[in-house]
Structure formats: structure tokens, C-alpha cells
Design a protein around this motif. Structure first.
Motif, short mmCIF file in Angstrom:
data_model
loop_
_atom_site.label_atom_id
_atom_site.label_comp_id
_atom_site.label_asym_id
_atom_site.label_seq_id
_atom_site.Cartn_x
_atom_site.Cartn_y
_atom_site.Cartn_z
N ARG A 113 0.84 -1.21 0.00
CA ARG A 113 0.00 0.00 0.00
C ARG A 113 0.88 1.25 0.00
O ARG A 113 0.57 2.23 -0.69
N ARG A 114 1.95 1.22 0.79
CA ARG A 114 2.84 2.38 0.84
C ARG A 114 3.52 2.62 -0.50
O ARG A 114 3.67 3.75 -0.94
N ARG A 115 3.92 1.52 -1.16
CA ARG A 115 4.56 1.66 -2.46
C ARG A 115 3.59 2.24 -3.49
O ARG A 115 3.95 3.11 -4.29
N LEU A 116 2.33 1.78 -3.46
CA LEU A 116 1.33 2.31 -4.38
C LEU A 116 1.12 3.80 -4.17
O LEU A 116 1.05 4.58 -5.12
N LYS A 117 1.05 4.20 -2.91
CA LYS A 117 0.87 5.63 -2.61
C LYS A 117 2.05 6.44 -3.13
O LYS A 117 1.87 7.53 -3.71
N LYS A 118 3.24 5.91 -2.95
CA LYS A 118 4.44 6.60 -3.44
C LYS A 118 4.42 6.71 -4.96
O LYS A 118 4.74 7.76 -5.53
N LEU A 119 4.02 5.63 -5.64
CA LEU A 119 3.95 5.66 -7.09
C LEU A 119 2.89 6.63 -7.57
O LEU A 119 3.06 7.32 -8.59
N SER A 125 -0.02 11.00 -14.67
CA SER A 125 -1.22 10.62 -15.40
C SER A 125 -2.06 9.58 -14.66
O SER A 125 -3.16 9.28 -15.08
N PHE A 126 -1.54 9.07 -13.56
CA PHE A 126 -2.23 8.03 -12.80
C PHE A 126 -2.63 6.87 -13.72
O PHE A 126 -3.78 6.44 -13.76
N GLU A 127 -1.64 6.40 -14.45
CA GLU A 127 -1.88 5.24 -15.29
C GLU A 127 -1.84 3.99 -14.42
O GLU A 127 -1.77 4.06 -13.21
N SER A 128 -1.85 2.84 -15.09
CA SER A 128 -1.89 1.58 -14.37
C SER A 128 -0.65 1.44 -13.47
O SER A 128 0.48 1.53 -13.94
N LEU A 129 -0.90 1.21 -12.17
CA LEU A 129 0.18 1.12 -11.19
C LEU A 129 0.07 -0.19 -10.42
O LEU A 129 -1.04 -0.63 -10.08
N PRO A 130 1.19 -0.84 -10.11
CA PRO A 130 1.15 -2.14 -9.43
C PRO A 130 0.80 -2.00 -7.95
O PRO A 130 1.35 -1.17 -7.25
N ILE A 131 -0.13 -2.84 -7.50
CA ILE A 131 -0.44 -2.94 -6.08
C ILE A 131 0.21 -4.19 -5.48
O ILE A 131 0.58 -4.22 -4.32
N ARG A 132 0.41 -5.24 -6.33
CA ARG A 132 1.11 -6.45 -5.88
C ARG A 132 1.88 -7.04 -7.04
O ARG A 132 1.33 -7.22 -8.12
N ASN A 133 3.13 -7.34 -6.82
CA ASN A 133 3.97 -7.96 -7.85
C ASN A 133 4.13 -9.45 -7.58
O ASN A 133 4.00 -9.91 -6.45
N PHE A 294 15.52 -2.98 -4.82
CA PHE A 294 15.10 -1.80 -5.57
C PHE A 294 14.19 -2.12 -6.75
O PHE A 294 13.56 -1.22 -7.30
N VAL A 295 14.11 -3.37 -7.16
CA VAL A 295 13.44 -3.72 -8.40
C VAL A 295 11.96 -3.37 -8.37
O VAL A 295 11.42 -2.78 -9.30
N ASP A 296 11.27 -3.72 -7.28
CA ASP A 296 9.83 -3.46 -7.18
C ASP A 296 9.52 -2.09 -6.58
O ASP A 296 8.38 -1.74 -6.39
N GLY A 297 10.56 -1.31 -6.29
CA GLY A 297 10.35 -0.08 -5.53
C GLY A 297 10.68 -0.38 -4.08
O GLY A 297 9.96 -1.13 -3.42
N ILE A 298 11.78 0.15 -3.60
CA ILE A 298 12.28 -0.24 -2.29
C ILE A 298 11.32 0.20 -1.19
O ILE A 298 10.75 1.30 -1.24
N ALA A 299 11.14 -0.67 -0.21
CA ALA A 299 10.27 -0.36 0.92
C ALA A 299 10.89 0.77 1.75
O ALA A 299 12.12 0.82 1.91
N PRO A 300 10.06 1.67 2.30
CA PRO A 300 10.60 2.80 3.07
C PRO A 300 11.52 2.39 4.20
O PRO A 300 12.54 3.03 4.44
#
Length: 630
Positions: A113-119, A125-133, A294-300
Motif C-alpha cells: 500500500r505504501r509503495r502504491l501511494k508513493k507511485l 497521469s495516474f496510469e496503471s500502477l502495481p499494487i502487488r507484484n 530496488f526492483v519493485d520499488g524499495i520499501a521505506p
């Protein structure tokens, strides 16, 4: 009073109205015809293209990213395909409620959820964003069965980058990350926007960044006919993506692994190069980090841990951190003395254990001194007094002018981002460095400290290895490089990264031979003899101990000094002595004497590279061997 009109008058009036109406009608039809002509003839190309654009949708095909392998084919960076669950926020009425519902079907953690918020914050443009990889097969099946309940949520097959060696060579390989605004600016500046349509990730550091153009590949496209609702009707044409090129390195992963494990928990760096080509055999910076974070977006929390760690694991010490070289600077000073004519090989100095200059006594490391010292002995026993006097005789300008062609105080041009210049001190440098006039003046006592590798001297381990490589390569200085070949993934054709000699320094062979012979003596009877006892090959080297802070006349006692204020440990080496195939520089932060910490690491590296000897314990848990076997 009512006016009576005759039938002829009424008829004439009607005809007039009819004529006016006819003219108006003709004018309207004329305007329509003109507009029709303008749209159908004059603007035909424009509207035809617009119509085709509405009928045809271009869907980008993201290319496979190229592989990165070491010189023996061990894979260091690869790709794999997996499903991701993606949300288009603009098409979801209640985002939080939707995520809550999804979490009953798919495991969605707080970090997701935190990664989605950051993205979402980074996305315009708020295009398609991953919530779970990387969904499991079971999670994919559960979502597909309930898909109709989640408008704006879709399942996509994505390629993911994987670094199978984990933290090994991570500062060399680097990592990829999601494209942000700064990356978009760079892409647009390079006029490469079309090639990044559909691409979510880009190289952020290391070779992933410096070889981004080769590794990315060329994006393909599908031309799909769509109906008025935007649904695909049929595929019209397909231009396949061209995979990214593979990059083969000069790096020897086994050598890299041996060195990294030899460091243990200590901080430091090692650079090993081929003197005759500039190819980098190992480039170690410890501590390291896992690029897979870092691949999926590093956790805070992972990002905070890496950034707040006082050991600075993200820092590439091998090419960015600059340290005073200590006594490893002495062989270069000796060669400078021979080249400039300030010393002859047999010229002897009586060492009383100190050197007086300007009312200050510069002490030798040995109480009472080393007696009579010539150039050979000065290197073997590492006599400070010899180099105090030599520095004073040469002068700072002469020292700087000699050291500059060897690469000191300048970027080498290695194919990695983030290289530091280091500091080659001189009066001109000091004027640039300091603002106040009283700080800009060069004092003679500062030259004395420079002579033993202290003072303002500050060089990276890469610069030390490159300079040593130039000396043992008879004055030919090569640009260091880590990539060996770029291989076309489609045709297999290799583009070789040719060795690039930067300059040839006109040293006399007899001078080089003397310096090399003295450095061999260091490991036979001098400060490096313990580390290289029993070595079946002849190796030249030089230990170095660099002060972290000024003693102000006091005596250095390692056990009484805080760990991070202890001296740095250096060792430079080349082997075999008669025809060097490897030159290296080792730096252990706060490691104490060079013979104590840095030299044993160099011994393990040379034992493997020259003899194939692997230290006990490494062969049993060899990630490189496991990866090659796969």
C-alpha cells in the motif's frame, strides 16, 4: 386604413422573397460545399490520420532487458516473467475500499500500500500502477474468478529484473528502478521517448545505468483495430521488440567473491586491474547491499536502513571515496625523484629518526632512524625521513607535475557513474579550494607531509590501482573498463570494448626496474613479508598506513583510539613480478597497519588469480558455481 394590393403586386413580392430565399439557400449550400471541400480535400490527410488513430491503437511491446555476465559467463543480472496486479486510480471510485476487497483474494501487505501511494505521488497521469507484484498461481486464479467485481483493476504479465548473486558486485552491477520525472527529462533530452513507451523501469546506478542504451533494447508495437468502446477487434500488424544486448564483463566473479568474504564485516575497497588492458578484474566496496530490494520499488524501512546505516552500504568506496594513500605513495615519489633527477639509486641519506623543518620535527616511524638509507631500502623499510627530505628537495610543483600523468587527482573515465576526482595537492589547487587569502597560501611544511602520502593527498582505490598498473606496464596508462563485450542478443555478434591507452609516460626502463625490485623486496624482507611468506610466485607490493586525524605531536596507540579514528590500512601489489598480469589496491577503513589488515586480503586475491587457490569455506558455499550450474 388597409392598403389593397393587386395580384400582380403580391406575385412580384412573393417572387422577390423567393429570390432572396434562393440566394440565401445557394449561399448556405455554397458554404457547406466549401466546407465539405476543405474537410474532404484540403484537410484529407489530417482527418484521415485522425480517423485511423481512432480506429487503430498502438500497443507497445516492451523488450527483454539484456543480461549481464562476468568474464566466465556467470549471470549477474537476468529477467523473469510474473503476473502483477495493477490499479488505474482514475477508473476506481473508492480506492481504499477496492484495495480492502482485493486483499481478501490476494495477499496485500502494508508495504504494498505504501509503495502504491508513493507511485501515485510520482505519477502525473495516474496510469496503471502495481499494487502487488509476482502473484502466485493460486492468487492469479482467485482474482480471475472475481475479476468482474473490480473495474479499473487488471492482471498483467511483466518482466522483472533479478540479481541472482544478491549483494556480490552490487556496486558494479547497480540496479534498475521505476522511471521518475528526472528520468523522463533525460529520456526526452536524448530524444528517446518513443523507445521507452510502455517501459516502467530504467537503470539507476552501476552498469545498469552506464549501459542503459545497450541493455534496454528497442520497443516493438502492435497495431490493433478497436471499436468505438476501445475494445480490440483484430490485430493488424505486429513489429516485434528487439531484445537488449548482453554485456559481458572483464570481472571475475570468483575473485570478487573471495575478496568480499576476505573483508568480512570490515569497511573498505579493492580494485584489481589488468595492467596491459585496463580491464577491471575485481571492484569491491564493502559493506554492500542487495540490488533486488530496488526492483519493485524499495520499501521505506529498507531505504531508511540503508541511508541511516553509519557504514554507508550504498557508497561505492572503490571509485568515490578518496583517502590519504600513506606509504603506498612512496614508490611513486621515488620514481618521480629518479625521473626529475633529484635522486640517483645509490644516493644515501643518513636517517636519525626525524627531519627538522621550519621549527617543527617530522618524526620517522622508527625511533633512532634506519641508519644509512638508499632508494631501494627506503621503499623496503618504508623510511619516512627519506621522503620528508625528498619532498622538500623536489618541491610541491614538481611532485604535482609528476603525479598528474599517472592519473592522481582526476577521474579515470571508468565505465561506471559516480567517480570522484580525489585531491592532488598543489598551490593552484589550494587557491581553488579555499576562499580566504590567508588559507590559500602554500606552506613548505605541507609539502613535507605530501611526501609520505599524508597532508592534502586523497585518492580513490581505483586511482591507486590505475597508477600502479601504469608503472608496472612500463609507463602505458590505460582507461579502466569493466565491460568486455557487448553481445547482440539476436545475432550473437560481439562488439569488443577495446583497451584504450590514455597516454605513454616516458619512464626509463632502469628506473621502473628499480622500483619494481624494491617493491618485491617489501614482500621478501620488508613490511609485507609476513603476509606473503611462502608465496610460490614473486610479488611486488607496498604497505601503507594513513592517519585519519592529526596526532598533534602525540603517540598513536591503536587500542586507545576510537575505532573510526584509527588509521586506514593500505596495500598495493602486482604479480608476477617479472611480467605482471594483475595490479591491485586494497584499502581497509580504520584497519590499522597496512601489513596487518590490507596485505592479507591482497594475498588471498593473488593466490586465487595466479594459482586458482580458493580459501577454505568459500568452495562449499559458492553462489557463482551454483548459478553457472543452472
Amino acid at each position: 386604413m388597409t392598403v389593397m394590393r393587386t395580384p400582380e403586386q403580391e406575385l412580384a413580392r412573393f417572387r422577390g422573397r423567393l429570390a432572396v430565399a434562393g440566394v440565401v439557400a445557394l449561399l448556405c449550400f455554397g458554404l457547406l460545399a466549401a466546407r465539405f471541400f476543405y474537410l474532404q480535400v484540403m484537410r484529407y490527410d489530417y482527418y484521415s490520420t485522425r480517423a485511423e488513430d481512432n480506429r487503430i491503437s498502438l500497443v507497445p511491446i516492451v523488450p527483454n532487458r539484456g543480461l549481464i555476465t562476468d568474464r566466465h559467463g556467470t549471470v549477474l543480472a537476468r529477467n523473469y516473467s510474473a503476473y502483477t496486479l495493477e490499479i488505474t486510480p482514475s477508473r476506481v471510485a473508492d480506492l481504499d475500499a477496492t484495495i480492502e476487497e482485493l486483499s481478501t483474494l490476494v495477499d496485500i501487505q502494508p508495504k504494498d500500500r505504501r509503495r502504491l501511494k508513493k507511485l501515485m505521488d510520482e505519477s502525473k497521469s495516474f496510469e496503471s500502477l502495481p499494487i502487488r507484484n509476482r502473484l502466485s498461481d493460486e492468487e492469479v486464479a482467485r482474482f480471475i474468478a472475481q475479476r468482474y467485481r473490480f473495474p479499473g483493476v487488471e492482471l498483467k504479465a511483466r518482466l522483472f529484473r533479478d540479481y541472482p548473486m544478491g549483494s556480490f558486485a552490487s556496486h558494479v552491477i547497480g540496479y534498475i528502478g521505476r522511471i521518475n520525472d528526472r528520468d523522463l527529462e533525460r529520456i526526452e533530452e536524448s530524444d528517446d521517448s518513443a523507445n521507452y513507451r510502455g517501459t516502467d523501469h530504467i537503470g539507476k546506478s552501476g552498469l545498469e545505468k552506464s549501459y542503459e542504451r545497450d541493455l534496454h533494447g528497442i520497443t516493438g508495437f502492435e497495431e490493433v483495430e478497436v471499436d468505438s468502446g476501445g475494445r480490440a477487434v483484430r490485430l493488424l500488424r505486429r513489429t516485434p521488440a528487439i531484445p537488449g544486448n548482453n554485456v559481458v564483463l572483464t570481472l571475475d566473479l570468483k575473485l570478487q567473491e573471495i575478496v568480499e568474504k576476505a573483508f568480512g564485516n570490515r569497511r573498505g575497497a579493492l580494485v584489481a586491474i589488468e595492467p596491459s588492458t585496463g580491464g577491471v578484474l575485481a571492484l569491491v566496496s564493502t559493506p554492500s547491499f542487495d540490488p533486488n530490494l530496488f526492483v519493485d520499488g524499495i520499501a521505506p524501512q529498507d531505504w531508511d536502513q540503508l541511508n541511516t546505516d553509519q557504514d554507508k552500504p550504498l557508497l561505492n568506496r572503490a571509485i568515490y571515496s578518496a583517502y590519504p594513500p600513506g606509504s603506498t605513495f612512496k614508490p611513486f615519489m621515488a620514481l618521480g625523484a629518479l625521473t626529475t633527477g633529484k635522486r640517483t639509486p645509490g644516493q644515501t641519506l643518513a636517517d636519525p629518526g626525524y627531519f627538522n623543518y621550519g621549527g617543527h620535527r617530522f618524526m620517522d616511524d622508527k625511533v633512532g632512524g634506519h641508519g644509512g638509507v638508499d632508494m631501494y631500502k627506503s621503499i623496503v623499510v618504508s623510511c619516512n625521513t627519506y621522503y620528508y627530505v625528498l619532498a622538500n628537495d623536489m618541491g610541491i610543483e614538481s611532485i604535482a607535475n609528476f603525479m598528474r600523468p599517472l592519473g592522481f587527482g582526476q577521474r579515470s573515465g571508468i565505465d561506471l557513474p559516480g567517480e570522484a576526482e580525489g585531491v592532488l595537492p598543489s598551490p593552484e589547487w589550494k587557491k581553488r579550494r579555499f576562499k580566504r587569502p590567508e588559507q590559500q597560501k602554500w606552506f613548505g611544511g605541507e609539502t613535507i607531509s605530501v611526501g609520505i602520502g599524508q597532508g592534502y593527498n586523497a585518492y580513490t582505490p581505483l586511482q591507486m590501482a590505475q597508477a600502479l598498473g601504469a608503472v608496472v606496464n612500463n609507463g602505458v596508462l590505460y582507461r579502466p573498463h569493466i565491460a568486455r563485450h557487448v553481445v547482440d542478443a539476436k545475432t550473437g555478434e560481439k562488439r569488443t570494448i577495446e583497451p584504450e591507452p590514455l597516454r605513454t609516460i616516458p619512464f626509463k626502463q632502469s628506473h621502473i626496474d628499480l622500483i619494481k625490485r624494491a617493491m618485491v623486496g617489501v614482500n621478501k624482507a620488508g613490511t609485507g613479508s609476513r603476509a606473503f611468506a611462502g608465496a610460490p610466485y614473486e610479488v611486488g607490493g607496498k604497505t601503507g598506513t594513513a592517519q585519519v586525524y592529526s596526532l598533534k605531536g602525540g603517540k598513536y596507540v591503536e587500542g586507545r583510539v576510537a575505532e573510526r579514528l584509527r588509521d586506514h590500512s593500505w596495500f598495493i601489489a602486482f604479480a608476477p613480478a617479472d611480467k605482471p598480469v594483475i595490479a591491485l589496491a586494497v584499502l581497509v577503513e580504520n584497519g590499522g597497519f597496512g601489513a596487518q589488515s590490507a596485505a592479507p586480503i591482497a594475498r588471498q586475491a593473488l593466490d586465487y588469480y595466479l594459482l586458482g587457490k580458493v580459501p577454505a569455506g568459500i568452495a562449499a558455499e559458492d553462489p557463482a558455481a551454483e548459478e553457472s550450474a543452472e
